[in-house]
Design a protein around this motif. Structure first.
Motif, PDB file in Angstrom:
ATOM      1  N   SER A  67       0.872  -1.166   0.000  1.00 34.33           N
ATOM      2  CA  SER A  67       0.000   0.000   0.000  1.00 34.33           C
ATOM      3  C   SER A  67       0.906   1.211   0.000  1.00 34.33           C
ATOM      4  O   SER A  67       1.639   1.450   0.966  1.00 34.33           O
ATOM      5  CB  SER A  67      -0.910  -0.003   1.235  1.00 34.33           C
ATOM      6  OG  SER A  67      -1.681   1.192   1.284  1.00 34.33           O
ATOM      7  N   LYS A  68       0.911   1.936  -1.111  1.00 37.25           N
ATOM      8  CA  LYS A  68       1.839   3.055  -1.315  1.00 37.25           C
ATOM      9  C   LYS A  68       3.268   2.525  -1.198  1.00 37.25           C
ATOM     10  O   LYS A  68       3.672   1.673  -1.948  1.00 37.25           O
ATOM     11  CB  LYS A  68       1.525   4.190  -0.343  1.00 37.25           C
ATOM     12  CG  LYS A  68       0.148   4.815  -0.552  1.00 37.25           C
ATOM     13  CD  LYS A  68      -0.105   5.959   0.393  1.00 37.25           C
ATOM     14  CE  LYS A  68      -1.476   6.561   0.152  1.00 37.25           C
ATOM     15  NZ  LYS A  68      -1.777   7.682   1.062  1.00 37.25           N
ATOM     16  N   SER A  69       4.021   2.996  -0.228  1.00 42.58           N
ATOM     17  CA  SER A  69       5.431   2.590  -0.137  1.00 42.58           C
ATOM     18  C   SER A  69       5.681   1.526   0.919  1.00 42.58           C
ATOM     19  O   SER A  69       6.825   1.173   1.197  1.00 42.58           O
ATOM     20  CB  SER A  69       6.311   3.807   0.167  1.00 42.58           C
ATOM     21  OG  SER A  69       5.955   4.376   1.416  1.00 42.58           O
ATOM     22  N   SER A  70       4.614   0.990   1.514  1.00 40.96           N
ATOM     23  CA  SER A  70       4.774   0.026   2.606  1.00 40.96           C
ATOM     24  C   SER A  70       4.334  -1.367   2.189  1.00 40.96           C
ATOM     25  O   SER A  70       3.296  -1.532   1.539  1.00 40.96           O
ATOM     26  CB  SER A  70       3.962   0.474   3.833  1.00 40.96           C
ATOM     27  OG  SER A  70       4.422   1.708   4.322  1.00 40.96           O
ATOM     28  N   VAL A  71       5.111  -2.364   2.574  1.00 43.09           N
ATOM     29  CA  VAL A  71       4.734  -3.755   2.358  1.00 43.09           C
ATOM     30  C   VAL A  71       3.647  -4.121   3.361  1.00 43.09           C
ATOM     31  O   VAL A  71       3.813  -3.927   4.570  1.00 43.09           O
ATOM     32  CB  VAL A  71       5.949  -4.687   2.527  1.00 43.09           C
ATOM     33  CG1 VAL A  71       5.538  -6.147   2.403  1.00 43.09           C
ATOM     34  CG2 VAL A  71       7.022  -4.356   1.500  1.00 43.09           C
ATOM     35  N   THR A  72       2.530  -4.654   2.872  1.00 47.65           N
ATOM     36  CA  THR A  72       1.403  -4.983   3.747  1.00 47.65           C
ATOM     37  C   THR A  72       1.105  -6.474   3.805  1.00 47.65           C
ATOM     38  O   THR A  72       0.533  -6.956   4.776  1.00 47.65           O
ATOM     39  CB  THR A  72       0.135  -4.247   3.284  1.00 47.65           C
ATOM     40  OG1 THR A  72      -0.132  -4.585   1.915  1.00 47.65           O
ATOM     41  CG2 THR A  72       0.310  -2.740   3.418  1.00 47.65           C
ATOM     42  N   GLU A  73       1.453  -7.227   2.755  1.00 50.34           N
ATOM     43  CA  GLU A  73       1.191  -8.662   2.738  1.00 50.34           C
ATOM     44  C   GLU A  73       2.391  -9.422   2.186  1.00 50.34           C
ATOM     45  O   GLU A  73       3.024  -8.975   1.228  1.00 50.34           O
ATOM     46  CB  GLU A  73      -0.044  -8.987   1.888  1.00 50.34           C
ATOM     47  CG  GLU A  73      -1.344  -8.425   2.439  1.00 50.34           C
ATOM     48  CD  GLU A  73      -2.552  -8.896   1.650  1.00 50.34           C
ATOM     49  OE1 GLU A  73      -2.400  -9.859   0.864  1.00 50.34           O
ATOM     50  OE2 GLU A  73      -3.633  -8.318   1.811  1.00 50.34           O
ATOM     51  N   SER A  94       4.061  -2.550   8.712  1.00 50.35           N
ATOM     52  CA  SER A  94       2.766  -2.427   8.033  1.00 50.35           C
ATOM     53  C   SER A  94       2.217  -3.767   7.554  1.00 50.35           C
ATOM     54  O   SER A  94       1.113  -3.820   7.001  1.00 50.35           O
ATOM     55  CB  SER A  94       2.894  -1.477   6.833  1.00 50.35           C
ATOM     56  OG  SER A  94       3.263  -0.176   7.255  1.00 50.35           O
ATOM     57  N   VAL A  95       2.960  -4.829   7.741  1.00 46.33           N
ATOM     58  CA  VAL A  95       2.508  -6.149   7.292  1.00 46.33           C
ATOM     59  C   VAL A  95       1.404  -6.660   8.216  1.00 46.33           C
ATOM     60  O   VAL A  95       1.585  -6.764   9.425  1.00 46.33           O
ATOM     61  CB  VAL A  95       3.682  -7.149   7.257  1.00 46.33           C
ATOM     62  CG1 VAL A  95       3.169  -8.575   7.057  1.00 46.33           C
ATOM     63  CG2 VAL A  95       4.648  -6.784   6.138  1.00 46.33           C
ATOM     64  N   THR A  96       0.270  -6.983   7.629  1.00 45.66           N
ATOM     65  CA  THR A  96      -0.852  -7.539   8.385  1.00 45.66           C
ATOM     66  C   THR A  96      -1.130  -8.993   8.018  1.00 45.66           C
ATOM     67  O   THR A  96      -1.856  -9.674   8.729  1.00 45.66           O
ATOM     68  CB  THR A  96      -2.128  -6.718   8.146  1.00 45.66           C
ATOM     69  OG1 THR A  96      -2.430  -6.705   6.745  1.00 45.66           O
ATOM     70  CG2 THR A  96      -1.941  -5.282   8.633  1.00 45.66           C
ATOM     71  N   HIS A 119      -2.836 -11.966  10.432  1.00 44.43           N
ATOM     72  CA  HIS A 119      -2.874 -13.359   9.999  1.00 44.43           C
ATOM     73  C   HIS A 119      -1.440 -13.866   9.886  1.00 44.43           C
ATOM     74  O   HIS A 119      -0.679 -13.394   9.049  1.00 44.43           O
ATOM     75  CB  HIS A 119      -3.578 -13.472   8.637  1.00 44.43           C
ATOM     76  CG  HIS A 119      -3.554 -14.856   8.064  1.00 44.43           C
ATOM     77  ND1 HIS A 119      -4.552 -15.780   8.277  1.00 44.43           N
ATOM     78  CD2 HIS A 119      -2.628 -15.485   7.281  1.00 44.43           C
ATOM     79  CE1 HIS A 119      -4.251 -16.903   7.646  1.00 44.43           C
ATOM     80  NE2 HIS A 119      -3.091 -16.762   7.033  1.00 44.43           N
ATOM     81  N   LEU A 120      -1.059 -14.827  10.732  1.00 42.27           N
ATOM     82  CA  LEU A 120       0.299 -15.364  10.748  1.00 42.27           C
ATOM     83  C   LEU A 120       0.228 -16.873  10.588  1.00 42.27           C
ATOM     84  O   LEU A 120      -0.303 -17.582  11.443  1.00 42.27           O
ATOM     85  CB  LEU A 120       1.008 -15.009  12.061  1.00 42.27           C
ATOM     86  CG  LEU A 120       2.448 -15.485  12.216  1.00 42.27           C
ATOM     87  CD1 LEU A 120       3.340 -14.872  11.154  1.00 42.27           C
ATOM     88  CD2 LEU A 120       2.984 -15.133  13.605  1.00 42.27           C
ATOM     89  N   ASP A 121       0.749 -17.369   9.477  1.00 42.11           N
ATOM     90  CA  ASP A 121       0.687 -18.802   9.176  1.00 42.11           C
ATOM     91  C   ASP A 121       2.088 -19.320   8.859  1.00 42.11           C
ATOM     92  O   ASP A 121       2.670 -19.023   7.824  1.00 42.11           O
ATOM     93  CB  ASP A 121      -0.237 -19.040   7.979  1.00 42.11           C
ATOM     94  CG  ASP A 121      -0.558 -20.531   7.787  1.00 42.11           C
ATOM     95  OD1 ASP A 121       0.124 -21.368   8.405  1.00 42.11           O
ATOM     96  OD2 ASP A 121      -1.486 -20.832   7.015  1.00 42.11           O
ATOM     97  N   LEU A 122       2.651 -20.104   9.795  1.00 35.27           N
ATOM     98  CA  LEU A 122       3.967 -20.721   9.629  1.00 35.27           C
ATOM     99  C   LEU A 122       3.843 -22.241   9.607  1.00 35.27           C
ATOM    100  O   LEU A 122       4.820 -22.952   9.834  1.00 35.27           O
ATOM    101  CB  LEU A 122       4.900 -20.301  10.775  1.00 35.27           C
ATOM    102  CG  LEU A 122       5.033 -18.810  11.062  1.00 35.27           C
ATOM    103  CD1 LEU A 122       6.006 -18.586  12.213  1.00 35.27           C
ATOM    104  CD2 LEU A 122       5.486 -18.047   9.846  1.00 35.27           C
ATOM    105  N   SER A 123       2.679 -22.751   9.322  1.00 36.93           N
ATOM    106  CA  SER A 123       2.395 -24.179   9.434  1.00 36.93           C
ATOM    107  C   SER A 123       3.094 -25.003   8.354  1.00 36.93           C
ATOM    108  O   SER A 123       3.529 -24.484   7.329  1.00 36.93           O
ATOM    109  CB  SER A 123       0.885 -24.411   9.362  1.00 36.93           C
ATOM    110  OG  SER A 123       0.376 -23.988   8.100  1.00 36.93           O
ATOM    111  N   ASN A 124       3.177 -26.305   8.627  1.00 37.48           N
ATOM    112  CA  ASN A 124       3.739 -27.270   7.678  1.00 37.48           C
ATOM    113  C   ASN A 124       5.153 -26.916   7.234  1.00 37.48           C
ATOM    114  O   ASN A 124       5.457 -26.793   6.055  1.00 37.48           O
ATOM    115  CB  ASN A 124       2.823 -27.407   6.455  1.00 37.48           C
ATOM    116  CG  ASN A 124       1.544 -28.160   6.773  1.00 37.48           C
ATOM    117  OD1 ASN A 124       1.534 -29.383   6.854  1.00 37.48           O
ATOM    118  ND2 ASN A 124       0.465 -27.418   6.983  1.00 37.48           N
ATOM    119  N   ASN A 125       6.013 -26.721   8.211  1.00 39.62           N
ATOM    120  CA  ASN A 125       7.441 -26.508   7.983  1.00 39.62           C
ATOM    121  C   ASN A 125       8.210 -27.394   8.952  1.00 39.62           C
ATOM    122  O   ASN A 125       7.648 -28.357   9.479  1.00 39.62           O
ATOM    123  CB  ASN A 125       7.798 -25.027   8.168  1.00 39.62           C
ATOM    124  CG  ASN A 125       7.430 -24.182   6.967  1.00 39.62           C
ATOM    125  OD1 ASN A 125       8.053 -24.266   5.921  1.00 39.62           O
ATOM    126  ND2 ASN A 125       6.397 -23.344   7.107  1.00 39.62           N
ATOM    127  N   GLY A 126       9.441 -27.083   9.207  1.00 40.20           N
ATOM    128  CA  GLY A 126      10.250 -27.850  10.152  1.00 40.20           C
ATOM    129  C   GLY A 126      10.763 -26.998  11.287  1.00 40.20           C
ATOM    130  O   GLY A 126      11.851 -27.244  11.807  1.00 40.20           O
TER     131      GLY A 126
END
Length: 658
Positions: A67-73, A94-96, A119-126
């Motif tokens: 969004s503009k100059s910020s990373v949001t996703e 700014s990441v949501t 929303h934070l998803d780190l699933s299915n890793n090691g």
């Protein structure tokens, strides 16, 4: 020149300016993504990503929304990525939305994460380790999915501020212990998945939650259960009624709980009788740490290749100036266990593979790797010798420590072999391990892994505070990890370090501390203390006066550096402030003075109570009389309590004590 031409030129000019304004990504976001890209092993699948600079928003980096100059996703799910996530995710303010699920990521979950993520998803890793405490800062968090990883240990009590959390999935890990009391503060939680862990204890913390869905499969003891518990005592997948339970259901629940308690006690009784033969000797103490017995029973000693009856050879111990048993390194199948808070976990079924072994190098190999020990490859020089950066033919970067020939006069080269043998037995996750060695033509060299982040000294005193920040949380983490390394040397190996200083504490990609120079105290034993450096204890006027408490003093100086951002000795300061300990000691218990001492680079973003307690530990460590300094085990316990204790302060970005 015609008016039409001028107007057209101006139109193109302003369009270009607007494009630059809207496409130029915030520099902190760029730096965080650069570090992340490198930590992910620079995969080609991440099109347009760069390890240095770039414009993620303007150039449309894969998986990045702005969004503009910020990373949001950030959405990098299912790309087969390896490596880790880097150490600057907290810069992504700014990441949501952050999703790196369904990859092959490993190591601990980063200590610092995007602070405003929903929303934070780190699933299915090691991922290993445990749920990072920085999650407690994410007050906007709605969905947290850490399922299908290798997380272990007890869930830290850190959920009091997460009133917006709607979904929590910790299933299919190796979490143990009881549920944290702060679970009862998750007032918005509707979905909770905990199945396939080793959780136990009471479940009354779930009793007041209005859960719509709960999938469970652990062993619990008594306590007020949440709705939906089956007669077997396990919670099944269910959509729960908000209207409460009938009397019959409540009676069934109570009976189920009693059955489970009886069964659990019977199993526990049987397990206690056989547990004494286990390799891991775990004892809960005040700090929640676990003791680790490398020797164990005869059965495990045989597996590890240890002859328990014969023990160690005398020259192994003498080579490291040791008066007690040295911590023995397990075999490859046991060496890289999952660690919670850098401690071994009682789970021998899921070892992590070791990344390197101790390799004998030929002199010609190291000459080629260092461009014949060129000055351009020199990283530093100390009282032991010079340190060079080297590059192997396979591209791996290593560090070569070339020990001065003065230590090997009169044909004593055999002493170096004894040192190598002894160094190979030192193993701790916060210690830099020996990776190789060379002894040819009177050249004696040690080879170590290269840590591109450098040392604490570089971070605190030589780097740009914007590009290489150390938050208060990270500083406490570094202090605790380093303290554990020193405790291991003292209590497991019976070794002095003799050179604990910020330049000898390196940082890995997640800013975990790694103490170097371990096991080399023999080279310092005849040297006089470097009092001019400001980090050596006052009693160390000669090598014979050095004790374990001298190491404690030096560690206290490192803590002071983390607290103040100042060097142990700084000739540019006024005379009364040149020696850090002398300047700080009288102010450590003065709250007003203490606030003015804190490193300005923190910009006031710290809990005052945490600073005060940290200063109390420092004051004990740097006392003039050695006998009044605490042993390192007590320092570890104090720092551990500091990390775990909730804070009543609301100052800055931290609302907890570290």
């Amino acid at each position: 020149m015609s008016p039409n031409f001028i107007g057209l030129s101006l139109w193109f000019f302003f369009c270009g300016v607007l494009t630059l304004v809207h496409s130029k990504t915030d520099s902190k976001d760029v730096t965080a993504l650069n570090v992340m890209f490198t930590s992910l092993n620079s995969p080609k699948k991440l099109k347009d990503w760069e390890s240095d600079g770039g414009d993620p928003c303007g150039d449309g980096w894969k998986g990045i929304e702005c969004s503009k100059s910020s990373v949001t996703e950030i959405n990098l799910s299912g790309l087969g990525l390896t490596g880790s996530l880097g150490y600057q995710l907290s810069n992504l303010a700014s990441v949501t939305y952050f999703d790196v699920s369904n990859n092959k990521l490993s190591g601990d979950i980063p200590y610092q994460l995007p602070p405003n993520v929903k929303h934070l998803d780190l699933s299915n890793n090691g991922f290993t380790g445990t749920v990072p405490y920085s999650v407690s800062l994410m007050k906007s968090l709605k969905d947290l999915d850490l399922s299908h990883n290798q997380l272990n240990g007890q869930i830290t009590d850190m959920f009091s501020s997460l009133s917006n959390l709607d979904l929590l999935d910790l299933s299919f890990n190796k979490l143990s212990g009881s549920l944290p009391q702060s679970f009862e503060s998750l007032s918005s939680l509707s979905t909770l998945y905990l199945q396939n862990n080793q959780l136990n204890g009471q479940i009354n913390v779930l009793g007041k939650l209005k859960l719509d869905e709960l999938i469970e499969g652990n062993s619990w003891s008594s306590g007020q259960p949440p709705p939906g518990m089956t007669s077997s005592g396990n919670i099944k997948s269910t959509h729960m009624s908000k209207g409460g339970l009938s009397g019959a259901m409540i009676a069934a629940i109570i009976m189920g709980v009693l059955v489970v308690v009886a069964t659990f006690l019977a199993i526990l009784s049987r397990k206690r009788s056989s547990f004494s033969s286990s390799l891991y000797d775990e004892q809960d103490n005040q700090s929640g740490r676990k003791s680790f017995n490398y020797f164990g029973s005869n059965r495990y000693s045989t597996e590890l290749g240890i002859d328990k009856d014969k023990g160690f050879k005398d020259h192994d111990i003498k080579a490291l100036q040791s008066s007690g048993p040295i911590g023995l390194k397990p075999s490859l199948s046991y060496r890289m266990k999952s660690f919670r808070n850098n401690e071994p976990v009682n789970n021998a079924a899921s070892p992590r593979k070791v990344s390197f072994e101790i390799t004998p190098y030929a002199l010609s190999e190291l000459q080629t790797a260092t461009s014949n020990f060129a000055m351009s490859r020199l990283l530093g020089e100390g009282s032991i010798g010079r340190v060079y950066k080297a590059k192997r033919p396979d591209g791996k970067v290593i560090v070569v420590k070339k020990i001065s020939s003065a230590f090997f006069q009169d044909g004593q080269d055999e002493k170096f072999s004894d040192i190598i043998s002894s160094l190979s037995k030192i193993y701790h996750p916060n210690i830099v391990e020996l990776a190789g060695h060379c002894s040819e033509q009177k050249h004696n060299m040690l080879v170590y892994e290269y840590f591109r982040n450098g040392s604490i000294h570089e971070y605190l005193h030589l780097s740009d505070e914007f590009s290489r920040p150390l938050t208060w949380n990270t500083r406490v983490k570094i202090a605790l990890g380093t303290a554990r390394a020193v405790e291991y040397l003292h209590e497991t190996c019976s070794l002095f370090h003799r050179s604990i200083k910020s330049s000898n504490i390196l940082l890995d990609m997640e800013l975990n501390p790694r103490l170097t120079e371990c096991g080399l105290a023999i080279f310092y034993q005849d040297a006089t203390g470097n009092l001019g450096g400001g980090w050596c204890a006052p009693e160390c006027t000669n090598g014979a006066a050095y004790t374990f408490k001298s190491d404690v003093y030096s560690f206290g100086v490192v803590m002071l550096e983390l607290l103040t951002g100042r060097m142990p000795y700084d000739s540019t300061k006024p005379k009364a402030e040149q020696y850090l300990v002398q300047w700080a000691l009288s102010q450590l218990h003065d709250i007003d003075a203490l606030e003015s001492m804190v490193d300005p680079a923190l910009r006031g973003l710290y809990p005052p109570k945490s600073i005060s307690r940290f200063a109390d530990i420092v004051a004990l460590c740097v006392q003039t009389e050695p006998e009044f300094r605490p042993p390192m085990s007590e320092v570890v316990q104090s720092l551990h309590r500091l990390v775990r204790r909730p804070s009543m302060s609301n100052r800055g970005v931290d609302d907890f004590d570290y």
